[in-house]
Scaffold this motif. Structure first.
Motif, PDB file in Angstrom:
ATOM      1  N   PRO A   1       0.756  -1.394  -0.333  1.00 42.78           N
ATOM      2  CA  PRO A   1       0.232  -0.111   0.231  1.00 42.78           C
ATOM      3  C   PRO A   1       0.294   1.167   0.289  1.00 42.78           C
ATOM      4  O   PRO A   1       2.050   1.301   0.214  1.00 42.78           O
ATOM      5  CB  PRO A   1      -0.675  -0.398   1.598  1.00 42.78           C
ATOM      6  CG  PRO A   1      -0.292  -1.483   2.010  1.00 42.78           C
ATOM      7  CD  PRO A   1       0.672  -2.370   1.384  1.00 42.78           C
ATOM      8  N   HIS A   2       0.316   2.273  -0.637  1.00 37.17           N
ATOM      9  CA  HIS A   2       1.087   3.677  -0.331  1.00 37.17           C
ATOM     10  C   HIS A   2      -0.397   4.812  -0.426  1.00 37.17           C
ATOM     11  O   HIS A   2      -1.361   4.671  -0.352  1.00 37.17           O
ATOM     12  CB  HIS A   2       1.456   4.091  -1.645  1.00 37.17           C
ATOM     13  CG  HIS A   2       2.808   3.511  -2.293  1.00 37.17           C
ATOM     14  ND1 HIS A   2       4.012   3.077  -2.044  1.00 37.17           N
ATOM     15  CD2 HIS A   2       2.764   2.073  -3.494  1.00 37.17           C
ATOM     16  CE1 HIS A   2       4.774   2.367  -2.229  1.00 37.17           C
ATOM     17  NE2 HIS A   2       4.140   1.896  -3.652  1.00 37.17           N
TER      18      HIS A   2
ATOM     19  N   MET B   1       9.350   8.850  -0.688  1.00 38.60           N
ATOM     20  CA  MET B   1       8.549   8.969  -2.225  1.00 38.60           C
ATOM     21  C   MET B   1       8.101  10.530  -2.302  1.00 38.60           C
ATOM     22  O   MET B   1       7.377  10.741  -1.828  1.00 38.60           O
ATOM     23  CB  MET B   1       7.487   7.425  -2.092  1.00 38.60           C
ATOM     24  CG  MET B   1       7.819   5.930  -2.229  1.00 38.60           C
ATOM     25  SD  MET B   1       6.672   5.339  -2.162  1.00 38.60           S
ATOM     26  CE  MET B   1       5.066   5.576  -3.631  1.00 38.60           C
TER      27      MET B   1
ATOM     28  N   PHE C   1       3.780   6.448   3.893  1.00 37.73           N
ATOM     29  CA  PHE C   1       4.398   5.258   4.174  1.00 37.73           C
ATOM     30  C   PHE C   1       5.807   6.027   4.049  1.00 37.73           C
ATOM     31  O   PHE C   1       6.357   4.724   5.068  1.00 37.73           O
ATOM     32  CB  PHE C   1       3.581   3.894   3.738  1.00 37.73           C
ATOM     33  CG  PHE C   1       2.149   4.157   4.706  1.00 37.73           C
ATOM     34  CD1 PHE C   1       2.018   5.059   5.224  1.00 37.73           C
ATOM     35  CD2 PHE C   1       1.083   3.023   3.365  1.00 37.73           C
ATOM     36  CE1 PHE C   1      -0.388   5.024   5.620  1.00 37.73           C
ATOM     37  CE2 PHE C   1       0.246   3.190   3.361  1.00 37.73           C
ATOM     38  CZ  PHE C   1      -0.848   3.911   4.553  1.00 37.73           C
ATOM     39  N   HIS C   2       5.876   6.030   3.385  1.00 34.72           N
ATOM     40  CA  HIS C   2       7.392   5.805   2.116  1.00 34.72           C
ATOM     41  C   HIS C   2       7.799   7.037   2.393  1.00 34.72           C
ATOM     42  O   HIS C   2       7.833   7.862   1.399  1.00 34.72           O
ATOM     43  CB  HIS C   2       7.293   5.168   1.439  1.00 34.72           C
ATOM     44  CG  HIS C   2       6.699   3.643   1.575  1.00 34.72           C
ATOM     45  ND1 HIS C   2       5.388   3.215   0.890  1.00 34.72           N
ATOM     46  CD2 HIS C   2       6.839   2.483   2.159  1.00 34.72           C
ATOM     47  CE1 HIS C   2       5.392   2.060   1.194  1.00 34.72           C
ATOM     48  NE2 HIS C   2       6.491   1.196   2.018  1.00 34.72           N
TER      49      HIS C   2
ATOM     50  N   CYS D   1       4.128  10.369  -0.331  1.00 28.63           N
ATOM     51  CA  CYS D   1       3.691   9.032  -0.204  1.00 28.63           C
ATOM     52  C   CYS D   1       4.241   8.781   1.644  1.00 28.63           C
ATOM     53  O   CYS D   1       5.022   8.725   2.197  1.00 28.63           O
ATOM     54  CB  CYS D   1       4.156   7.315  -0.124  1.00 28.63           C
ATOM     55  SG  CYS D   1       4.119   5.755   0.926  1.00 28.63           S
TER      56      CYS D   1
HETATM   57 CU   LIG Z   1       4.712   5.167  -0.701  1.00 25.48          CU
END
Ligand SMILES: [Cu+2]
Lengths: 177, 120
Positions: free
Chosen positions: B71-72, B113, B109-110, B107
């Motif tokens: 997921p993103h 990104m 979560f990351h 993103c």
């Molecule tokens: Cu991500």
């Protein structure tokens, strides 16, 4: 301590790889063994992350741990779906066993720590663990994988783990020494 | 006195005129933009946004599609808009308005990104 565990992981892995290259005619690690090791490596990181959610109050550490659970779970769901499609199932092996034993010891070590000491040790372990797994996937598993779809899956998983490695590196820096 | 009044009338007239022109121009402009509104597709794959930068006009729509296994999100740098968790093949649409938060987005979560939107 980490170095010792890292080395014992590496030694376990090398022992198996060594044994399999000695019997290279037999094909070395087969895809089902690689799949089992990769799946186990994912599960281990999920367990580390669950421990972090139990032990840490640091927002960055918790966000990182949640991402590890989310991503490694997704990769393993996809791995099982691919294996099912290929009509195969993961095959337990000494490397998986060795990884699990090292991880259990590492969790015991982490559990004894509190506060920022835990956060730093968790982050450092995440960095070294992802470095170790990535090196193994890249230099051993991907070249060894026989099935084209499985090989491609490992490449995709490697992109995920490398992103985590970069993320862990930032976390280590942020938490300081 | 008379001159002042006529001056004021002129000012009012020209204000009305400017207003009318603005209204007409605005109408034509919004017709023009809705007629040519574009959809920009951003694919999320391999932990990157493709393309990394989108140049959009007011009225355009940006659609993100997650092609990764994990997921993103696509989330404004200031949090003004947020796709929320996108599973594999999930889509998120954002219609660009004059006050849409542009610039870098991430993103959540990351954090590595990063993408960007520039509004023409
Ligand atoms: Cu991500």
């Amino acid at each position: 301590m980490f170095r010792k565990i890292f080395l014992s992981c590496a030694a376990g892995l090398l022992a198996v790889l060594g044994a399999s290259s000695a019997s290279a005619e037999d094909g070395g690690l087969n895809d089902m063994q690689i799949a089992h090791i990769a799946y186990t490596a994912d599960e281990i990181d999920i367990q580390y992350a669950k421990l972090a959610l139990e032990c840490s109050d640091n927002a960055d550490v918790r966000a990182f741990a949640e991402t590890m659970i989310r991503d490694h779970t997704a990769v393993n769901v996809a791995a099982l779906a691919l294996l099912k499609k290929l009509g195969a199932s993961p095959e337990d092996n000494p490397t998986s066993q060795s990884l699990l034993a090292s991880a259990a010891a590492k969790r015991t070590e982490l559990k004894a720590l509190k506060g920022v000491a835990f956060d730093r040790a968790y982050a450092a372990n995440e960095l070294s663990y992802h470095q170790f797994v990535n090196k193994t996937v890249e230099s051993t598993f991907i070249p060894a994988a026989q099935n084209a779809e499985f090989k491609q899956f490992l490449r995709t998983a490697l992109v995920t783990f490398k992103t985590h490695e970069g993320h862990a590196e930032k976390l280590v820096k942020k938490l300081g020494k | 006195m008379a001159a002042a009044t006529s001056q004021r009338v002129k000012v009012i007239r020209s204000a009305v005129l400017v207003g009318l022109i603005a209204l007409i121009a605005g109408g034509v402009f919004s017709l023009a933009t809705s007629a040519s509104a574009e959809t920009h597709v951003v694919e999320i794959r391999g932990f990157e946004f493709f393309p990394a930068e989108v140049n959009a006009a007011v009225g355009d729509t940006i659609v993100w599609i997650n092609k990764d296994v994990v997921p993103h999100t696509a989330t404004a740098g200031d949090g003004a808009w947020d796709s929320g968790l996108m599973e594999t093949d999930d889509e998120f649409s954002l219609t660009i308005e004059a006050d849409t938060s542009a610039g870098d987005y991430v993103c959540t979560f990351h954090p590595n990104m990063v993408g960007a939107i520039s509004v023409e």
